[in-house]
Design a protein around this motif. Sequence first.
Motif, PDB file in Angstrom:
ATOM      1  N   PHE A  36       7.686  -2.682   4.365  1.00 40.47           N
ATOM      2  CA  PHE A  36       7.083  -1.510   4.991  1.00 40.47           C
ATOM      3  C   PHE A  36       7.905  -1.058   6.201  1.00 40.47           C
ATOM      4  CE2 PHE A  36       3.997  -0.291   8.382  1.00 40.47           C
ATOM      5  CZ  PHE A  36       3.650   0.956   7.898  1.00 40.47           C
ATOM      6  N   GLU A  37       8.292  -2.012   7.054  1.00 42.89           N
ATOM      7  CA  GLU A  37       9.100  -1.678   8.234  1.00 42.89           C
ATOM      8  C   GLU A  37      10.466  -1.120   7.847  1.00 42.89           C
ATOM      9  OE1 GLU A  37       7.842  -4.370  12.022  1.00 42.89           O
ATOM     10  OE2 GLU A  37       9.026  -5.381  10.489  1.00 42.89           O
ATOM     11  N   GLU A  38      11.052  -1.656   6.787  1.00 37.25           N
ATOM     12  CA  GLU A  38      12.334  -1.129   6.310  1.00 37.25           C
ATOM     13  C   GLU A  38      12.194   0.332   5.906  1.00 37.25           C
ATOM     14  OE1 GLU A  38      13.644  -3.640   3.128  1.00 37.25           O
ATOM     15  OE2 GLU A  38      13.783  -5.404   4.431  1.00 37.25           O
ATOM     16  N   ASP A  71       1.005   5.621   9.571  1.00 42.34           N
ATOM     17  CA  ASP A  71       1.860   4.688   8.829  1.00 42.34           C
ATOM     18  C   ASP A  71       1.108   3.381   8.587  1.00 42.34           C
ATOM     19  OD1 ASP A  71       3.941   6.560   8.986  1.00 42.34           O
ATOM     20  OD2 ASP A  71       4.818   5.622  10.764  1.00 42.34           O
ATOM     21  N   ARG A  72       0.463   2.896   9.650  1.00 43.79           N
ATOM     22  CA  ARG A  72      -0.291   1.647   9.530  1.00 43.79           C
ATOM     23  C   ARG A  72      -1.415   1.785   8.510  1.00 43.79           C
ATOM     24  NH1 ARG A  72      -2.536   0.588  14.728  1.00 43.79           N
ATOM     25  NH2 ARG A  72      -4.425   1.584  13.991  1.00 43.79           N
ATOM     26  N   LYS A  73      -2.050   2.947   8.459  1.00 45.38           N
ATOM     27  CA  LYS A  73      -3.110   3.185   7.485  1.00 45.38           C
ATOM     28  C   LYS A  73      -2.555   3.137   6.063  1.00 45.38           C
ATOM     29  CE  LYS A  73      -6.027   5.853  10.584  1.00 45.38           C
ATOM     30  NZ  LYS A  73      -6.639   7.143  10.883  1.00 45.38           N
ATOM     31  N   GLU A  74      -1.352   3.641   5.873  1.00 45.00           N
ATOM     32  CA  GLU A  74      -0.702   3.581   4.558  1.00 45.00           C
ATOM     33  C   GLU A  74      -0.482   2.116   4.161  1.00 45.00           C
ATOM     34  OE1 GLU A  74       2.816   5.934   5.104  1.00 45.00           O
ATOM     35  OE2 GLU A  74       1.648   7.769   5.434  1.00 45.00           O
ATOM     36  N   PHE A  75      -0.001   1.320   5.102  1.00 47.87           N
ATOM     37  CA  PHE A  75       0.213  -0.105   4.839  1.00 47.87           C
ATOM     38  C   PHE A  75      -1.109  -0.790   4.488  1.00 47.87           C
ATOM     39  CE2 PHE A  75       0.117  -4.482   6.439  1.00 47.87           C
ATOM     40  CZ  PHE A  75       1.092  -5.047   5.632  1.00 47.87           C
ATOM     41  N   ILE A  76      -2.149  -0.505   5.263  1.00 49.39           N
ATOM     42  CA  ILE A  76      -3.453  -1.122   5.013  1.00 49.39           C
ATOM     43  C   ILE A  76      -3.975  -0.711   3.640  1.00 49.39           C
ATOM     44  CG2 ILE A  76      -5.864  -1.214   5.781  1.00 49.39           C
ATOM     45  CD1 ILE A  76      -4.745  -0.932   8.681  1.00 49.39           C
ATOM     46  N   PHE A  77      -3.787   0.551   3.274  1.00 46.60           N
ATOM     47  CA  PHE A  77      -4.208   1.006   1.950  1.00 46.60           C
ATOM     48  C   PHE A  77      -3.541   0.167   0.864  1.00 46.60           C
ATOM     49  CE2 PHE A  77      -4.176   3.325  -1.949  1.00 46.60           C
ATOM     50  CZ  PHE A  77      -5.361   4.032  -1.976  1.00 46.60           C
ATOM     51  N   VAL A  78      -2.232  -0.016   0.979  1.00 52.64           N
ATOM     52  CA  VAL A  78      -1.490  -0.783  -0.027  1.00 52.64           C
ATOM     53  C   VAL A  78      -2.002  -2.220  -0.094  1.00 52.64           C
ATOM     54  CG1 VAL A  78       0.783  -1.758  -0.582  1.00 52.64           C
ATOM     55  CG2 VAL A  78       0.566   0.669   0.009  1.00 52.64           C
ATOM     56  N   ILE A  79      -2.221  -2.828   1.047  1.00 51.91           N
ATOM     57  CA  ILE A  79      -2.704  -4.210   1.071  1.00 51.91           C
ATOM     58  C   ILE A  79      -4.101  -4.308   0.454  1.00 51.91           C
ATOM     59  CG2 ILE A  79      -3.394  -6.139   2.560  1.00 51.91           C
ATOM     60  CD1 ILE A  79      -0.336  -5.756   2.222  1.00 51.91           C
ATOM     61  N   ILE A  80      -4.976  -3.376   0.791  1.00 56.15           N
ATOM     62  CA  ILE A  80      -6.321  -3.380   0.200  1.00 56.15           C
ATOM     63  C   ILE A  80      -6.220  -3.196  -1.312  1.00 56.15           C
ATOM     64  CG2 ILE A  80      -8.549  -2.173   0.094  1.00 56.15           C
ATOM     65  CD1 ILE A  80      -8.107  -3.839   2.668  1.00 56.15           C
ATOM     66  N   TYR A  81      -5.373  -2.291  -1.748  1.00 56.59           N
ATOM     67  CA  TYR A  81      -5.200  -2.062  -3.187  1.00 56.59           C
ATOM     68  C   TYR A  81      -4.719  -3.331  -3.891  1.00 56.59           C
ATOM     69  CZ  TYR A  81      -3.461  -0.352  -7.615  1.00 56.59           C
ATOM     70  OH  TYR A  81      -3.231  -0.191  -8.962  1.00 56.59           O
ATOM     71  N   LEU A 122       5.604   3.690  -0.887  1.00 57.77           N
ATOM     72  CA  LEU A 122       5.552   2.340  -0.332  1.00 57.77           C
ATOM     73  C   LEU A 122       5.220   1.326  -1.418  1.00 57.77           C
ATOM     74  CD1 LEU A 122       5.581   0.326   1.998  1.00 57.77           C
ATOM     75  CD2 LEU A 122       3.228   1.015   2.524  1.00 57.77           C
ATOM     76  N   MET A 123       4.235   1.636  -2.252  1.00 60.07           N
ATOM     77  CA  MET A 123       3.846   0.730  -3.333  1.00 60.07           C
ATOM     78  C   MET A 123       5.023   0.487  -4.278  1.00 60.07           C
ATOM     79  SD  MET A 123       1.348  -1.086  -4.547  1.00 60.07           S
ATOM     80  CE  MET A 123      -0.154  -0.394  -3.926  1.00 60.07           C
ATOM     81  N   ASN A 124       5.720   1.538  -4.653  1.00 59.58           N
ATOM     82  CA  ASN A 124       6.869   1.389  -5.546  1.00 59.58           C
ATOM     83  C   ASN A 124       7.958   0.536  -4.917  1.00 59.58           C
ATOM     84  OD1 ASN A 124       5.774   2.867  -7.661  1.00 59.58           O
ATOM     85  ND2 ASN A 124       6.555   4.799  -6.865  1.00 59.58           N
ATOM     86  N   LYS A 125       8.228   0.781  -3.644  1.00 59.41           N
ATOM     87  CA  LYS A 125       9.259   0.003  -2.945  1.00 59.41           C
ATOM     88  C   LYS A 125       8.864  -1.473  -2.866  1.00 59.41           C
ATOM     89  CE  LYS A 125      12.442   0.130   0.784  1.00 59.41           C
ATOM     90  NZ  LYS A 125      13.680   0.825   0.665  1.00 59.41           N
ATOM     91  N   ILE A 126       7.609  -1.740  -2.592  1.00 57.45           N
ATOM     92  CA  ILE A 126       7.120  -3.119  -2.515  1.00 57.45           C
ATOM     93  C   ILE A 126       7.234  -3.786  -3.871  1.00 57.45           C
ATOM     94  CG2 ILE A 126       5.028  -4.514  -2.251  1.00 57.45           C
ATOM     95  CD1 ILE A 126       4.280  -2.548   0.049  1.00 57.45           C
ATOM     96  N   LEU A 127       6.785  -3.116  -4.912  1.00 55.72           N
ATOM     97  CA  LEU A 127       6.816  -3.706  -6.253  1.00 55.72           C
ATOM     98  C   LEU A 127       8.246  -3.960  -6.715  1.00 55.72           C
ATOM     99  CD1 LEU A 127       3.968  -1.670  -7.975  1.00 55.72           C
ATOM    100  CD2 LEU A 127       3.883  -4.020  -7.108  1.00 55.72           C
ATOM    101  N   LEU A 128       9.176  -3.096  -6.325  1.00 53.07           N
ATOM    102  CA  LEU A 128      10.581  -3.290  -6.703  1.00 53.07           C
ATOM    103  C   LEU A 128      11.252  -4.412  -5.912  1.00 53.07           C
ATOM    104  CD1 LEU A 128      11.794   0.407  -7.098  1.00 53.07           C
ATOM    105  CD2 LEU A 128      11.480  -1.288  -8.915  1.00 53.07           C
ATOM    106  N   SER A 129      10.836  -4.586  -4.668  1.00 52.08           N
ATOM    107  CA  SER A 129      11.524  -5.561  -3.820  1.00 52.08           C
ATOM    108  C   SER A 129      10.919  -6.958  -3.853  1.00 52.08           C
ATOM    109  CB  SER A 129      11.546  -5.068  -2.370  1.00 52.08           C
ATOM    110  OG  SER A 129      10.244  -5.002  -1.865  1.00 52.08           O
ATOM    111  N   MET A 130       9.711  -7.076  -4.347  1.00 48.85           N
ATOM    112  CA  MET A 130       9.043  -8.380  -4.389  1.00 48.85           C
ATOM    113  C   MET A 130       9.077  -8.922  -5.804  1.00 48.85           C
ATOM    114  SD  MET A 130       7.968  -8.606  -1.179  1.00 48.85           S
ATOM    115  CE  MET A 130       6.699  -9.824  -1.108  1.00 48.85           C
TER     116      MET A 130
END
Length: 134
Positions: A46-48, A58-68, A124-132
């Motif tokens: 997320f920070e990257e 931005d933080r709300k976007e991160f929280i949304f992804v984590i909740i999802y 953000l979700m796509n980037k996370i799924l690709l990088s993890m």
Amino acid sequence: MEQIIETIKRIEKARTALRQAIVDNEIATSPKLKDLNLIPKIYKVFEELKGKEIKVNDRKEFIFVIIYLYSPNKFFGGKMPQGLRRAITKATKVTCASVISATCTELMVLYTTYSDFRQNVDELMNKILLSMDF
């Protein structure tokens, strides 16, 4: 007056639909992730994407992804798994866990109403799924 067989058929149809809805709900609300130790790694991704200057939205976007990923039923009034709120506050460096709770109530509205919020979350979700390695 409706015939008895018609009523029985309607009941059977309704019960079948209800059983299918329960199965669909279980599948849709089951967490994609359970390991809370991944949250700091997700925050680094997320920070990257956002940089070190994290704004409130931005933080709300991160929280949304984590909740999802960890508790999609929270979007519809469900409870978060134990420790998730604390893990989010630790990763985001928010000092008060009630901020996370207050944010959760507006996440679905933000996602469904604001296209820029939705696009940022999806990116953000796509980037996370690709990088993890999930």
